[in-house]
Design an enzyme around this catalytic site. Structure first.
Site, PDB file in Angstrom:
ATOM      1  N   GLY A  17     -35.570  19.906 -45.774  1.00  0.00           N
ATOM      2  CA  GLY A  17     -36.298  19.333 -46.904  1.00  0.00           C
ATOM      3  C   GLY A  17     -37.752  19.809 -46.971  1.00  0.00           C
ATOM      4  N   ASP A  37     -38.567  17.053 -34.910  1.00  0.00           N
ATOM      5  CA  ASP A  37     -37.643  16.266 -35.729  1.00  0.00           C
ATOM      6  C   ASP A  37     -36.694  15.501 -34.815  1.00  0.00           C
ATOM      7  OD1 ASP A  37     -36.662  16.852 -38.985  1.00  0.00           O
ATOM      8  OD2 ASP A  37     -35.401  15.606 -37.675  1.00  0.00           O
ATOM      9  N   ASP A  60     -39.100  11.558 -32.091  1.00  0.00           N
ATOM     10  CA  ASP A  60     -38.878  10.380 -32.937  1.00  0.00           C
ATOM     11  C   ASP A  60     -40.249   9.779 -33.210  1.00  0.00           C
ATOM     12  OD1 ASP A  60     -38.337   7.928 -34.104  1.00  0.00           O
ATOM     13  OD2 ASP A  60     -36.571   7.564 -32.848  1.00  0.00           O
ATOM     14  N   VAL A  61     -40.688   9.828 -34.459  1.00  0.00           N
ATOM     15  CA  VAL A  61     -42.048   9.383 -34.780  1.00  0.00           C
ATOM     16  C   VAL A  61     -42.270   7.892 -34.515  1.00  0.00           C
ATOM     17  CG1 VAL A  61     -42.443  11.215 -36.492  1.00  0.00           C
ATOM     18  CG2 VAL A  61     -41.559   8.985 -37.241  1.00  0.00           C
ATOM     19  N   TYR A 153     -41.038   1.195 -49.248  1.00  0.00           N
ATOM     20  CA  TYR A 153     -41.338   2.632 -49.342  1.00  0.00           C
ATOM     21  C   TYR A 153     -42.715   2.845 -49.980  1.00  0.00           C
ATOM     22  CZ  TYR A 153     -40.583   7.626 -50.246  1.00  0.00           C
ATOM     23  OH  TYR A 153     -40.696   9.002 -50.273  1.00  0.00           O
ATOM     24  N   LYS A 157     -46.147   4.474 -48.304  1.00  0.00           N
ATOM     25  CA  LYS A 157     -46.812   5.672 -48.828  1.00  0.00           C
ATOM     26  C   LYS A 157     -48.274   5.396 -49.214  1.00  0.00           C
ATOM     27  CE  LYS A 157     -43.544   8.439 -47.980  1.00  0.00           C
ATOM     28  NZ  LYS A 157     -43.753   9.505 -46.975  1.00  0.00           N
TER      29      LYS A 157
HETATM   30  N1  LIG Z   1     -37.750  14.109 -51.770  1.00  0.00           N
HETATM   31  C1  LIG Z   1     -38.666  13.618 -52.567  1.00  0.00           C
HETATM   32  O1  LIG Z   1     -38.477  13.586 -53.792  1.00  0.00           O
HETATM   33  C2  LIG Z   1     -39.970  13.122 -51.996  1.00  0.00           C
HETATM   34  C3  LIG Z   1     -40.994  12.783 -52.881  1.00  0.00           C
HETATM   35  C4  LIG Z   1     -42.214  12.329 -52.378  1.00  0.00           C
HETATM   36  C5  LIG Z   1     -42.401  12.232 -51.009  1.00  0.00           C
HETATM   37  N2  LIG Z   1     -41.381  12.552 -50.160  1.00  0.00           N
HETATM   38  C6  LIG Z   1     -41.663  12.428 -48.711  1.00  0.00           C
HETATM   39  O2  LIG Z   1     -41.536  13.704 -48.106  1.00  0.00           O
HETATM   40  C7  LIG Z   1     -41.142  13.552 -46.741  1.00  0.00           C
HETATM   41  C8  LIG Z   1     -39.917  14.403 -46.471  1.00  0.00           C
HETATM   42  O3  LIG Z   1     -38.889  13.978 -47.345  1.00  0.00           O
HETATM   43  P1  LIG Z   1     -37.596  14.856 -47.662  1.00  0.00           P
HETATM   44  O4  LIG Z   1     -37.220  14.540 -49.050  1.00  0.00           O
HETATM   45  O5  LIG Z   1     -37.819  16.254 -47.239  1.00  0.00           O
HETATM   46  O6  LIG Z   1     -36.543  14.127 -46.691  1.00  0.00           O
HETATM   47  P2  LIG Z   1     -35.264  14.692 -45.874  1.00  0.00           P
HETATM   48  O7  LIG Z   1     -34.411  13.502 -45.622  1.00  0.00           O
HETATM   49  O8  LIG Z   1     -34.697  15.875 -46.574  1.00  0.00           O
HETATM   50  O9  LIG Z   1     -35.920  15.185 -44.490  1.00  0.00           O
HETATM   51  C9  LIG Z   1     -36.573  14.269 -43.652  1.00  0.00           C
HETATM   52  C10 LIG Z   1     -36.605  14.808 -42.234  1.00  0.00           C
HETATM   53  O10 LIG Z   1     -37.283  13.827 -41.428  1.00  0.00           O
HETATM   54  C11 LIG Z   1     -36.546  13.635 -40.235  1.00  0.00           C
HETATM   55  N3  LIG Z   1     -36.770  12.294 -39.712  1.00  0.00           N
HETATM   56  C12 LIG Z   1     -36.324  11.108 -40.191  1.00  0.00           C
HETATM   57  N4  LIG Z   1     -36.673  10.104 -39.393  1.00  0.00           N
HETATM   58  C13 LIG Z   1     -37.385  10.656 -38.366  1.00  0.00           C
HETATM   59  C14 LIG Z   1     -38.013  10.130 -37.214  1.00  0.00           C
HETATM   60  N5  LIG Z   1     -37.944   8.815 -36.908  1.00  0.00           N
HETATM   61  N6  LIG Z   1     -38.672  10.970 -36.392  1.00  0.00           N
HETATM   62  C15 LIG Z   1     -38.706  12.308 -36.651  1.00  0.00           C
HETATM   63  N7  LIG Z   1     -38.102  12.859 -37.711  1.00  0.00           N
HETATM   64  C16 LIG Z   1     -37.450  12.043 -38.559  1.00  0.00           C
HETATM   65  C17 LIG Z   1     -35.084  13.848 -40.646  1.00  0.00           C
HETATM   66  O11 LIG Z   1     -34.260  14.152 -39.519  1.00  0.00           O
HETATM   67  C18 LIG Z   1     -35.203  14.995 -41.639  1.00  0.00           C
HETATM   68  O12 LIG Z   1     -35.086  16.262 -41.016  1.00  0.00           O
HETATM   69  C19 LIG Z   1     -40.907  12.060 -46.529  1.00  0.00           C
HETATM   70  O13 LIG Z   1     -42.060  11.495 -45.936  1.00  0.00           O
HETATM   71  C20 LIG Z   1     -40.715  11.537 -47.944  1.00  0.00           C
HETATM   72  O14 LIG Z   1     -41.051  10.184 -48.045  1.00  0.00           O
HETATM   73  C21 LIG Z   1     -40.187  12.999 -50.611  1.00  0.00           C
END
Ligand SMILES: NC(=O)c1ccc[n+]([C@@H]2O[C@H](COP(=O)([O-])OP(=O)(O)OC[C@H]3O[C@@H](n4cnc5c(N)ncnc54)[C@H](O)[C@@H]3O)[C@@H](O)[C@H]2O)c1
Length: 257
Positions: A17, A37, A60-61, A153, A157
């Site tokens: 992502g 990750d 793990d964050v 959520y 944020k």
């Molecule tokens: N997708 C969207 O439209 C969008 C929009 C705005 C903000 N975001 C933010 O962008 C960031 C990434 O989102 P994404 O859409 O790429 O998500 P995603 O689910 O595609 O990827 C998230 C990654 O974070 C990892 N992860 C989850 N929990 C974790 C933990 N406890 N410790 C370490 N790693 C962990 C997962 O394994 C995964 O690889 C997030 O913070 C999300 O809130 C996403």
């Protein structure tokens, strides 16, 4: 020569992502990458796809011990750290507040907000010691204007932006900049799950759900992980040396109304 030659970047949630989009952009600019990750299997695969040096570390964050181990693993791999991207996050399970459980609130806040705090805390002493560094936090457009049915959520944020602006003050005397990116709508695993859950809640189809989001983007297209990565690469570079305490939309002009 890349903008980030010789720099070392840690990207939480970098396996896929947006996080992986950040890894790609930073790697293309010359940085060595630590993919941090909880899904280390995918992290290993993703590290192999990058054009430059990269390692995957299970992180793990939610755990302070994991953050310390990540800091140590980064030093073992590359000897220093210059850039931290706090991107790891989980999406919401949409519900009106009267149906929200404490567990759901804690689940989201633990990763998105507390996780940002814990990982940052582990790396800040290194950045202070070397009098340089970049911290880039991934917030969201909902961390700017809110959004119904996803209270934990949204709170997480806004919290990320609060930490960004606070640490910008705190770390400026050490030449460490702290900024946030507010992505719009991306077709990642996280947001695809949210669209599906909204469709169920509102008794519409997923296609209608995606169309709802697209119709509020003036550029009429979703953002890509690489779009977010390019903003991160800019903020990590010397070109952004005088930018701190700022939050940047990468959202195609998103409008809620
Ligand atoms: N997708 C969207 O439209 C969008 C929009 C705005 C903000 N975001 C933010 O962008 C960031 C990434 O989102 P994404 O859409 O790429 O998500 P995603 O689910 O595609 O990827 C998230 C990654 O974070 C990892 N992860 C989850 N929990 C974790 C933990 N406890 N410790 C370490 N790693 C962990 C997962 O394994 C995964 O690889 C997030 O913070 C999300 O809130 C996403």
């Amino acid at each position: 020569m890349g903008d980030l030659d010789g720099r070392v970047a840690v990207v939480t949630g970098g396996a896929r992502g947006i996080g992986f989009g950040c890894c790609e952009a930073l790697s293309a600019a010359g940085a060595s990458i630590v993919i941090a990750d909880v899904d280390s299997d995918q992290g290993e695969l993703s590290a192999k796809e990058l054009p430059g040096p990269a390692v995957a570390v299970r992180h793990d964050v939610r755990s302070a011990d994991s953050a310390t181990a990540l800091r140590n693993a980064t030093h073992e791999a590359f000897g220093r750290v210059d850039i931290l991207i706090n991107n790891a996050g989980v999406g919401p399970h949409p519900a009106p507040i009267q149906d929200l459980t404490e567990d759901e609130y804690d689940r989201v806040m633990d990763v998105n907000a507390r996780g940002t705090f814990l990982t940052t805390r582990a790396f800040v002493p290194d950045l202070i010691a070397q009098s340089s560094g970049r911290i880039i936090n991934v917030s969201s457009i909902v961390g700017q204007r809110g959004f119904g049915m996803v209270l934990p959520y949204v709170a997480s944020k806004f919290a990320v932006r609060g930490m960004t602006h606070t640490l910008a003050f705190e770390l400026a005397p050490h030449n460490v900049t702290v900024n946030a990116i507010m992505p719009g709508i991306l077709e990642t695993d996280l947001h695809s799950a949210v669209v599906g859950q909204f469709a169920t809640l509102q008794e519409t189809t997923e296609e209608e759900g995606w169309e709802f989001f697209r119709s509020r983007i003036p550029l009429a297209r979703f953002q890509t992980p690489r779009d977010i990565g390019e903003m991160a690469a800019f903020l990590a570079s010397d070109r952004a040396q005088n930018i701190t305490g700022a939050s940047f939309n990468v959202d195609g002009g998103w409008q809620m109304a």
